[in-house]
Design an enzyme around this catalytic site. Structure first.
Site, PDB file in Angstrom:
ATOM      1  CG  PHE A 101     -21.571   9.832 -15.511  1.00 30.19           C
ATOM      2  CD1 PHE A 101     -21.831   8.469 -15.402  1.00 30.19           C
ATOM      3  CD2 PHE A 101     -22.265  10.702 -14.683  1.00 30.19           C
ATOM      4  CE1 PHE A 101     -22.771   7.993 -14.492  1.00 30.19           C
ATOM      5  CE2 PHE A 101     -23.211  10.231 -13.773  1.00 30.19           C
ATOM      6  CZ  PHE A 101     -23.459   8.873 -13.680  1.00 30.19           C
ATOM      7  CE  LYS A 103     -16.465  18.989 -20.481  1.00 27.40           C
ATOM      8  NZ  LYS A 103     -16.457  17.860 -19.503  1.00 27.40           N
ATOM      9  CD  GLU A 111     -15.460  16.062 -15.618  1.00 27.24           C
ATOM     10  OE1 GLU A 111     -16.268  15.917 -16.553  1.00 27.24           O
ATOM     11  OE2 GLU A 111     -15.542  16.965 -14.766  1.00 27.24           O
ATOM     12  CB  SER A 119     -26.765  17.774 -13.033  1.00 31.79           C
ATOM     13  OG  SER A 119     -25.695  18.693 -13.102  1.00 31.79           O
ATOM     14  CB  CYS A 142     -31.735  11.433 -18.135  1.00 27.42           C
ATOM     15  SG  CYS A 142     -31.957  10.970 -19.841  1.00 27.42           S
ATOM     16  CD  GLU A 161     -31.316  13.257 -12.015  1.00 27.15           C
ATOM     17  OE1 GLU A 161     -30.435  14.129 -11.899  1.00 27.15           O
ATOM     18  OE2 GLU A 161     -31.660  12.793 -13.116  1.00 27.15           O
TER      19      GLU A 161
HETATM   20  P1  NAD Z   1     -22.988  16.953 -14.781  1.00 24.78           P
HETATM   21  O1  NAD Z   1     -23.925  18.112 -14.856  1.00 24.78           O
HETATM   22  O2  NAD Z   1     -22.183  16.783 -13.551  1.00 24.78           O
HETATM   23  O3  NAD Z   1     -21.927  17.014 -15.991  1.00 24.78           O
HETATM   24  C1  NAD Z   1     -22.344  17.179 -17.322  1.00 24.78           C
HETATM   25  C2  NAD Z   1     -21.247  17.889 -18.092  1.00 24.78           C
HETATM   26  O4  NAD Z   1     -21.064  19.200 -17.555  1.00 24.78           O
HETATM   27  C3  NAD Z   1     -19.888  17.191 -17.994  1.00 24.78           C
HETATM   28  O5  NAD Z   1     -19.263  17.273 -19.242  1.00 24.78           O
HETATM   29  C4  NAD Z   1     -19.159  18.004 -16.940  1.00 24.78           C
HETATM   30  O6  NAD Z   1     -17.766  18.024 -17.144  1.00 24.78           O
HETATM   31  C5  NAD Z   1     -19.725  19.390 -17.112  1.00 24.78           C
HETATM   32  N1  NAD Z   1     -19.781  20.143 -15.846  1.00 24.78           N
HETATM   33  C6  NAD Z   1     -19.998  19.654 -14.605  1.00 24.78           C
HETATM   34  N2  NAD Z   1     -20.024  20.656 -13.691  1.00 24.78           N
HETATM   35  C7  NAD Z   1     -19.841  21.799 -14.382  1.00 24.78           C
HETATM   36  C8  NAD Z   1     -19.778  23.174 -14.006  1.00 24.78           C
HETATM   37  N3  NAD Z   1     -19.915  23.565 -12.747  1.00 24.78           N
HETATM   38  N4  NAD Z   1     -19.574  24.093 -14.979  1.00 24.78           N
HETATM   39  C9  NAD Z   1     -19.453  23.713 -16.262  1.00 24.78           C
HETATM   40  N5  NAD Z   1     -19.498  22.428 -16.675  1.00 24.78           N
HETATM   41  C10 NAD Z   1     -19.690  21.478 -15.751  1.00 24.78           C
HETATM   42  O7  NAD Z   1     -23.856  15.644 -15.093  1.00 24.78           O
HETATM   43  P2  NAD Z   1     -23.400  14.122 -14.999  1.00 24.78           P
HETATM   44  O8  NAD Z   1     -23.297  13.746 -13.558  1.00 24.78           O
HETATM   45  O9  NAD Z   1     -22.257  13.856 -15.890  1.00 24.78           O
HETATM   46  O10 NAD Z   1     -24.655  13.402 -15.658  1.00 24.78           O
HETATM   47  C11 NAD Z   1     -25.792  13.019 -14.943  1.00 24.78           C
HETATM   48  C12 NAD Z   1     -26.896  14.046 -15.071  1.00 24.78           C
HETATM   49  O11 NAD Z   1     -27.236  14.236 -16.442  1.00 24.78           O
HETATM   50  C13 NAD Z   1     -28.188  13.604 -14.402  1.00 24.78           C
HETATM   51  O12 NAD Z   1     -28.754  14.720 -13.770  1.00 24.78           O
HETATM   52  C14 NAD Z   1     -29.051  13.144 -15.562  1.00 24.78           C
HETATM   53  O13 NAD Z   1     -30.442  13.208 -15.336  1.00 24.78           O
HETATM   54  C15 NAD Z   1     -28.648  14.123 -16.605  1.00 24.78           C
HETATM   55  N6  NAD Z   1     -28.963  13.637 -17.935  1.00 24.78           N
HETATM   56  C16 NAD Z   1     -29.981  14.240 -18.600  1.00 24.78           C
HETATM   57  C17 NAD Z   1     -30.352  13.782 -19.848  1.00 24.78           C
HETATM   58  C18 NAD Z   1     -31.452  14.447 -20.587  1.00 24.78           C
HETATM   59  O14 NAD Z   1     -31.518  14.282 -21.797  1.00 24.78           O
HETATM   60  N7  NAD Z   1     -32.328  15.199 -19.956  1.00 24.78           N
HETATM   61  C19 NAD Z   1     -29.658  12.709 -20.422  1.00 24.78           C
HETATM   62  C20 NAD Z   1     -28.600  12.127 -19.715  1.00 24.78           C
HETATM   63  C21 NAD Z   1     -28.264  12.605 -18.471  1.00 24.78           C
END
Ligand code: NAD
Length: 499
Positions: free
Chosen positions: A150, A174, A177, A227, A282, A384
């Site tokens: 997000f 994808k 959401e 994450s 991040c 984090e």
């Molecule tokens: P998230 O892991 O909750 O979601 C990321 C994506 O995975 C979304 O599209 C979501 O729909 C999907 N998703 C979530 N749970 C899932 C599951 N159980 N099974 C399959 N798909 C699933 O992350 P977020 O809250 O949207 O984003 C924040 C996180 O992203 C933070 O931890 C941040 O550090 C990390 N991030 C990392 C970088 C990097 O390059 N290292 C860059 C940006 C964000």
């Protein structure tokens, strides 16, 4: 009545058919603003089928023609910059200037991808043997998918699809959401720029859509950012299904402040990098490591008034330093970490937990928090938090400071503030982290370099964008050719060598 969003499949908006929907919030007002359809397996498969159908023709286009589509796309996005930034800011909660930066950093990857004719050139060896030439080709993989978080709803999809499409792949995105409207609009603009239907699809959804992408045999590669727990699972499942996977995860980025640093400059950098975008980056700095107690005291003296005077406000207000957190649920998690820090014995120097904004009482706002005397054993240090919370961990000397980010489970970004070139060089060389800033708080590499952390911040060994991205989204074919003019050596039964 909240607007209902759609998918974007094969060049057209498609209504959700699963009957499942997620809420898209307006974090400033704290209300449900839109509904997003959550795709089931069949809908996700339709997006994959569309990409698979578009692939042969798109891959056969010469790279210059694909680059021209990206040039036009960049122009269209630039023309819509203001409305896209507004849309992004409304759904995410980051302030407008930061939303523009989110789009701009993505566009820089599109600019890089416009150089694809040059980037795809293979290597050629004339006369590798008698009458033998040897050359390598970089060919697209086919259908590839991106699953995005997000916190950068424009930049991260563009990191992925810019390079992937330029290389000749067809893409299924994808998006998160939580804020899917900008990725949806980007797909419409890609079509308007001349990409045939199916080259860029957007399927909205949650776990069900992701699992379909991870297991469908037509999908050749998965690029994931999110994450760490999900990244690890995506990496394992995708790899078990024979896919190429790059999966970027969470972070805990440290800034080391040496005693010789310009402390005002370091404090300003910490404020921007720690609290910008409400800490939901991040590459946010969430740990400050002053070296020596004198440095620590002087730093805290500078940080305290700056944190207390942060302007937290509506994301569309140009006077806001940062806006609300993305959801009430996430704010509750961040607040719970501040409670935990107190229970663990850290000093809460500035407490922003109860911040409310007059007229926006339902918004997901939280003020900046500053902890001092955090230790490496505390969970507020290990985990984090992803909110406007900065922890100060005091180090006795340079080696102690270097060891903190190096032994932390995450290894995304790190920075050192110093005037000492020797110390900076030694630090950059030895620290066990993927991206290093020297007097630069958020060292996000530009598009023509590549982005990626180490340890539990990234699974797989290919970074995002730059040549790493081109390598990730292509496979190498090496051709050995002989045009024999009168060479006859008879059947050879041993392995050919160049002896
Ligand atoms: P998230 O892991 O909750 O979601 C990321 C994506 O995975 C979304 O599209 C979501 O729909 C999907 N998703 C979530 N749970 C899932 C599951 N159980 N099974 C399959 N798909 C699933 O992350 P977020 O809250 O949207 O984003 C924040 C996180 O992203 C933070 O931890 C941040 O550090 C990390 N991030 C990392 C970088 C990097 O390059 N290292 C860059 C940006 C964000």
């Amino acid at each position: 009545m909240a607007t209902t969003l759609q998918h974007f499949i094969h060049g057209a908006a498609v209504a959700g058919g699963s009957g499942r929907y997620g809420d898209v919030l307006d974090p400033t007002l704290g209300v449900v603003a839109k509904r997003v359809p959550l795709a089931d397996r069949a809908e996700t498969e339709a997006a994959i089928a569309s990409a698979a159908a578009a692939f042969p023709d798109w891959a056969a286009q010469n790279p210059q023609k694909r680059a021209r589509v990206l040039f036009r796309f960049k122009e269209l996005v630039e023309r819509e910059m203001d409305s896209l930034a507004r849309l992004l800011s409304e759904e995410h909660g980051k302030v407008l200037a930061d939303a523009r930066g989110d789009i701009q950093r993505g566009l820089e990857v599109i600019e890089f991808s416009c150089g694809i004719p040059h980037l795809l050139k293979g290597e050629f060896t004339e006369g590798a043997g008698p009458g033998i030439d040897m050359y390598s080709l970089r060919q697209p993989l086919g259908v590839v998918a991106g699953i995005t978080p997000f916190n950068f709803p424009a930049m991260i999809p563009m990191w992925m699809f810019g390079v992937a499409i330029a290389c000749g792949n067809c893409f299924v995105c994808k998006p998160s959401e939580k804020d899917p409207s900008v990725p949806l609009r980007l797909a419409e603009l890609m079509l308007a720029a001349g990409a045939p239907p199916g080259v860029l699809n957007v399927v909205n959804g949650d776990r069900e859509a992701v699992e379909t992408l991870l297991t469908d045999p037509r999908v050749q590669a998965i690029s994931f950012v999110g994450s760490t727990a999900v990244a690890a699972q995506v990496y394992a499942t995708g790899a078990a299904h024979g896919k190429r996977v790059q999966a970027m995860g969470g972070a805990k980025n440290h800034m080391i402040i040496m005693p010789d640093a310009d402390l005002d400059q370091a404090a300003d950098a910490l404020i921007g990098a720690g609290y910008g975008s409400a800490g939901e980056r991040c590459m946010a700095i969430s740990v400050a490591v002053p070296v020596g107690d004198k440095t620590a005291e002087a730093l805290i003296d500078r940080l305290r008034p700056r944190v207390e005077s942060l302007r937290v406000g509506p994301s569309l207000d140009p006077d806001s330093d940062f806006g609300p957190l993305v959801s009430a649920e996430h704010r509750a998690k961040v607040r719970a970490y501040v409670d935990l820090g107190l229970a663990e014995g850290a000093d809460l120097v500035v407490d922003g937990r109860d911040f409310t904004l007059q007229g926006y009482e339902s918004g997901f706002f939280m003020g900046g928090c500053l902890f001092d005397r955090v230790t490496a054993a505390m969970r507020i240090y290990q985990d984090e938090i992803f909110g406007p919370v900065l922890s100060v961990v005091r180090a006795g000397d340079f080696e102690e400071a270097l060891a903190l980010p190096s032994s932390h489970p995450y290894g995304n970004g790190v920075a050192i503030y110093t005037r000492d070139g020797d110390a900076a060089r030694d630090f950059a060389s030895r620290v066990q982290v993927g991206m290093v800033g020297i007097n630069v708080p958020i060292p996000v590499p530009l598009a023509y370099h590549s982005f990626g952390g180490w340890k539990r911040s990234a699974f797989g060994d290919a970074n995002q964008h730059g040549m790493e991205g081109v390598r990730f989204f292509t496979k190498i074919k090496t051709v050995t050719s002989r045009w024999p003019t009168g060479i006859r050596s008879g059947a050879e039964f041993s392995i050919p060598t160049m002896r």
